[in-house]
Design an enzyme around this catalytic site. Structure first.
Site, PDB file in Angstrom:
ATOM      1  N   TYR A 295       3.684  14.188   6.784  1.00  0.00           N
ATOM      2  CA  TYR A 295       2.490  13.371   6.667  1.00  0.00           C
ATOM      3  C   TYR A 295       2.269  12.525   7.903  1.00  0.00           C
ATOM      4  CZ  TYR A 295       5.978  10.338   4.342  1.00  0.00           C
ATOM      5  OH  TYR A 295       7.100   9.620   4.017  1.00  0.00           O
TER       6      TYR A 295
ATOM      7  N   HIS B  56       4.372   4.289  -3.239  1.00  0.00           N
ATOM      8  CA  HIS B  56       4.447   3.360  -2.116  1.00  0.00           C
ATOM      9  C   HIS B  56       3.073   3.022  -1.551  1.00  0.00           C
ATOM     10  CE1 HIS B  56       8.399   5.730  -1.479  1.00  0.00           C
ATOM     11  NE2 HIS B  56       8.609   4.724  -2.299  1.00  0.00           N
TER      12      HIS B  56
ATOM     13  N   LYS C  68      -3.054   8.092   5.023  1.00  0.00           N
ATOM     14  CA  LYS C  68      -2.077   9.177   5.156  1.00  0.00           C
ATOM     15  C   LYS C  68      -2.796  10.510   5.016  1.00  0.00           C
ATOM     16  CE  LYS C  68       1.797   6.776   2.952  1.00  0.00           C
ATOM     17  NZ  LYS C  68       2.754   6.803   1.825  1.00  0.00           N
TER      18      LYS C  68
ATOM     19  N   ASP D 195      12.761   2.599  -5.754  1.00  0.00           N
ATOM     20  CA  ASP D 195      11.594   3.129  -6.465  1.00  0.00           C
ATOM     21  C   ASP D 195      11.681   2.936  -7.977  1.00  0.00           C
ATOM     22  OD1 ASP D 195      10.383   3.822  -4.112  1.00  0.00           O
ATOM     23  OD2 ASP D 195      10.837   5.961  -4.270  1.00  0.00           O
TER      24      ASP D 195
END
Length: 176
Positions: A132, A62, A72, A168
């Site tokens: 995260y 992603h 991130k 995905d």
């Protein structure tokens, strides 16, 4: 904290500096000053928690489109993952290269993922939690992705995926 540059420009593996005694240890896992002094983004807009039931679960790959591109800081707080990032910045010397870093609740490592990277992970055991921090709030209209098995990248995953979201599995081939 110890910041180790990776072969992908701008991405870092971050290890905690442990201060141990008979009780266990103490370690700082986040400090904006430590990030800013290295020219890294310290802005946190959101913290996310991902729980994954089954070994082999694959989430990714992603990214967010501009102007919602995000950094991130990824850490596995229960279990173990292979965390994978791909540099998708055309101007970068590491464009289209990827790395995988094992993050576990035992090694307490984190991976700093700059803007312009695709990110995903595969669980190496059952019952995994990943936390995260991200620099932008969630914006569904800015979502993008590349397939985990896109030949443009040649990622070597440790396991055959056991669980994936339909989204995905359907990202198009990378055209860059």
């Amino acid at each position: 904290m110890f910041f180790t540059p990776t072969e992908l420009v701008g991405a870092f593996i971050i290890d905690v500096q442990r201060f141990e005694d008979n009780r266990g240890f103490f370690a700082r896992s986040w400090s904006p000053d430590d990030f800013e002094s290295r020219g890294l983004s310290s802005h946190i807009a959101q913290m996310n928690l991902s729980y994954n039931r089954v070994k082999g679960t694959l989430r990714g790959m992603h990214f967010k489109h501009h102007p919602y591109a995000e950094t991130k800081l990824v850490r596995c707080i229960r279990g173990a993952i292979l965390d994978v990032i791909i540099d998708l910045r055309p101007e970068s010397p590491s464009f289209k290269r990827w790395i995988g870093v094992e993050l576990t609740d035992e090694n307490r490592r984190a991976l700093y993922v700059p803007e312009g990277f695709a990110h995903g992970f595969q669980t190496l055991v059952d019952d995994v939690e990943v936390m995260y921090q991200v620099s932008q709030p969630y914006m569904p209209s800015a979502e993008g992705g590349v397939r985990h098995n896109d030949p443009a990248f040649g990622i070597t995953w440790p396991l055959e995926p056991t669980e994936m979201s339909p989204k995905d599995t359907q990202w198009p081939d990378f055209g860059g």
